[in-house]
Design an enzyme around this catalytic site. Structure first.
Site, PDB file in Angstrom:
ATOM      1  N   HIS A   1      -2.027   7.495   7.461  1.00  0.00           N
ATOM      2  CA  HIS A   1      -1.090   8.398   6.760  1.00  0.00           C
ATOM      3  C   HIS A   1      -1.783   9.680   6.305  1.00  0.00           C
ATOM      4  O   HIS A   1      -1.228  10.773   6.442  1.00  0.00           O
ATOM      5  CB  HIS A   1      -0.500   7.718   5.523  1.00  0.00           C
ATOM      6  CG  HIS A   1       0.685   6.842   5.783  1.00  0.00           C
ATOM      7  ND1 HIS A   1       1.846   7.301   6.372  1.00  0.00           N
ATOM      8  CD2 HIS A   1       0.911   5.533   5.498  1.00  0.00           C
ATOM      9  CE1 HIS A   1       2.728   6.300   6.445  1.00  0.00           C
ATOM     10  NE2 HIS A   1       2.188   5.216   5.931  1.00  0.00           N
TER      11      HIS A   1
ATOM     12  N   CYS B   1       6.382  -0.093   7.419  1.00  0.00           N
ATOM     13  CA  CYS B   1       5.989   1.092   6.656  1.00  0.00           C
ATOM     14  C   CYS B   1       7.159   1.534   5.785  1.00  0.00           C
ATOM     15  O   CYS B   1       8.296   1.605   6.260  1.00  0.00           O
ATOM     16  CB  CYS B   1       5.605   2.224   7.614  1.00  0.00           C
ATOM     17  SG  CYS B   1       5.098   3.728   6.768  1.00  0.00           S
ATOM     18  N   LEU B   2       6.874   1.845   4.524  1.00  0.00           N
ATOM     19  CA  LEU B   2       7.933   2.266   3.598  1.00  0.00           C
ATOM     20  C   LEU B   2       8.574   3.582   4.046  1.00  0.00           C
ATOM     21  O   LEU B   2       9.701   3.883   3.652  1.00  0.00           O
ATOM     22  CB  LEU B   2       7.374   2.413   2.176  1.00  0.00           C
ATOM     23  CG  LEU B   2       6.911   1.102   1.511  1.00  0.00           C
ATOM     24  CD1 LEU B   2       6.225   1.398   0.181  1.00  0.00           C
ATOM     25  CD2 LEU B   2       8.080   0.148   1.314  1.00  0.00           C
TER      26      LEU B   2
ATOM     27  N   HIS C   1      -4.093   1.500   7.909  1.00  0.00           N
ATOM     28  CA  HIS C   1      -2.725   2.053   7.916  1.00  0.00           C
ATOM     29  C   HIS C   1      -2.617   3.250   6.957  1.00  0.00           C
ATOM     30  O   HIS C   1      -2.057   4.298   7.304  1.00  0.00           O
ATOM     31  CB  HIS C   1      -1.757   0.931   7.530  1.00  0.00           C
ATOM     32  CG  HIS C   1      -0.312   1.323   7.376  1.00  0.00           C
ATOM     33  ND1 HIS C   1       0.683   0.802   8.186  1.00  0.00           N
ATOM     34  CD2 HIS C   1       0.330   2.148   6.504  1.00  0.00           C
ATOM     35  CE1 HIS C   1       1.848   1.312   7.814  1.00  0.00           C
ATOM     36  NE2 HIS C   1       1.666   2.124   6.786  1.00  0.00           N
ATOM     37  N   GLU C   2      -3.160   3.091   5.746  1.00  0.00           N
ATOM     38  CA  GLU C   2      -3.053   4.170   4.746  1.00  0.00           C
ATOM     39  C   GLU C   2      -3.891   5.386   5.137  1.00  0.00           C
ATOM     40  O   GLU C   2      -3.483   6.526   4.913  1.00  0.00           O
ATOM     41  CB  GLU C   2      -3.469   3.661   3.356  1.00  0.00           C
ATOM     42  CG  GLU C   2      -2.702   2.457   2.814  1.00  0.00           C
ATOM     43  CD  GLU C   2      -1.195   2.538   2.951  1.00  0.00           C
ATOM     44  OE1 GLU C   2      -0.656   3.650   3.088  1.00  0.00           O
ATOM     45  OE2 GLU C   2      -0.547   1.472   2.939  1.00  0.00           O
TER      46      GLU C   2
ATOM     47  N   GLY D   1       0.845  -1.193   0.000  1.00  0.00           N
ATOM     48  CA  GLY D   1       0.000   0.000   0.000  1.00  0.00           C
ATOM     49  C   GLY D   1       0.877   1.239   0.000  1.00  0.00           C
ATOM     50  O   GLY D   1       2.054   1.165   0.370  1.00  0.00           O
TER      51      GLY D   1
HETATM   52  O1  GNR Z   1       4.178  -2.632   2.683  1.00  0.00           O
HETATM   53  C1  GNR Z   1       3.467  -2.448   3.690  1.00  0.00           C
HETATM   54  N1  GNR Z   1       3.105  -3.513   4.458  1.00  0.00           N
HETATM   55  C2  GNR Z   1       2.082  -3.458   5.416  1.00  0.00           C
HETATM   56  C3  GNR Z   1       1.907  -4.556   6.254  1.00  0.00           C
HETATM   57  C4  GNR Z   1       0.901  -4.568   7.193  1.00  0.00           C
HETATM   58  C5  GNR Z   1       0.038  -3.495   7.300  1.00  0.00           C
HETATM   59  C6  GNR Z   1       0.227  -2.386   6.496  1.00  0.00           C
HETATM   60  C7  GNR Z   1       1.227  -2.364   5.559  1.00  0.00           C
HETATM   61  S1  GNR Z   1       1.394  -0.994   4.516  1.00  0.00           S
HETATM   62  C8  GNR Z   1       3.090  -1.074   4.076  1.00  0.00           C
HETATM   63  C9  GNR Z   1       3.442  -0.049   3.007  1.00  0.00           C
HETATM   64  C10 GNR Z   1       3.256   1.337   3.576  1.00  0.00           C
HETATM   65  O2  GNR Z   1       4.067   1.894   4.262  1.00  0.00           O
HETATM   66  N2  GNR Z   1       2.127   1.937   3.328  1.00  0.00           N
HETATM   67  O3  GNR Z   1       1.879   3.148   3.840  1.00  0.00           O
HETATM   68 NI    NI Z   2       3.068   3.275   5.689  1.00  0.00          NI
END
Ligand code: GNR
Ligand code: NI
Length: 170
Positions: A138, A92-93, A134-135, A46
């Site tokens: 952000h 998270c990236l 999660h997104e 994501g």
């Molecule tokens: O790559 C991602 N893996 C992930 C694993 C579990 C719950 C959420 C995520 S999102 C993350 C990529 C990212 O940072 N998205 O904002």
């Molecule tokens: Ni993230």
């Protein structure tokens, strides 16, 4: 397609609150395509626009292994369908090398718009549900480190600030 630069914690731009999207045009389509490309290159499932310094309510997700299931989510909102909390272990990236266990709603009903501006709905649980939550965090300026202890948060902050110094020197 363009690979976009992903902001890294503790960049203050990751704290900006994204604004709703009103124009469903070619420019929006290009942003979504570039975000999908960037997400695939960095092997994420994501990516939120906030992470690439675009402060608009736009998310891309693809849970498939081969990039065959891209989902573009605009102006998302969700209702909790099952308020049991499940512990989700997430990365998270924008916070490389960091992992955090986060309590998330087990099941949600998501309402969003697609690239045409059409309203869509889906229900999600498991990894998709956690990823959507999660997104959306952000888009609201919230990060995984906010769920960690202050000690763990300061440690990852020092670590990522140091690795940035090294990269800037060379
Ligand atoms: O790559 C991602 N893996 C992930 C694993 C579990 C719950 C959420 C995520 S999102 C993350 C990529 C990212 O940072 N998205 O904002
Ligand atoms: Ni993230």
């Amino acid at each position: 397609m363009n690979r976009l630069n992903i902001l890294t914690f503790p960049d203050p731009r990751l704290r900006k609150k994204a604004v709703p999207i009103t124009a469903f045009d070619k420019e929006l389509e290009k942003k979504a395509k570039d975000m999908l490309f960037t997400m695939y290159e960095d092997k994420g499932i994501g990516l939120a626009a906030t992470q690439v310094d675009i402060h608009e309510r736009l998310i891309v997700i693809d849970l498939s292994k081969d990039g065959s299931d891209p989902l573009v989510i605009i102006n998302p909102s969700y209702e909790v369908l099952d308020d049991a909390l499940e512990i989700s272990k997430e990365g998270c990236l924008s916070i490389p090398t960091f992992q955090q266990e986060v309590p998330r709603a087990k099941k949600i009903a998501l309402t969003y718009q697609d690239l045409k501006g059409q309203t869509q709905k889906l229900t999600a649980d498991g990894l998709l549900g956690f990823c959507i939550q999660h997104e959306i965090d952000h888009l609201n300026g919230k990060l995984l480190v906010d769920y960690a202890s202050s000690l763990k948060r300061s440690r990852i902050k020092e670590k990522l600030m140091k690795s940035k110094d090294v990269n800037n020197k060379s």
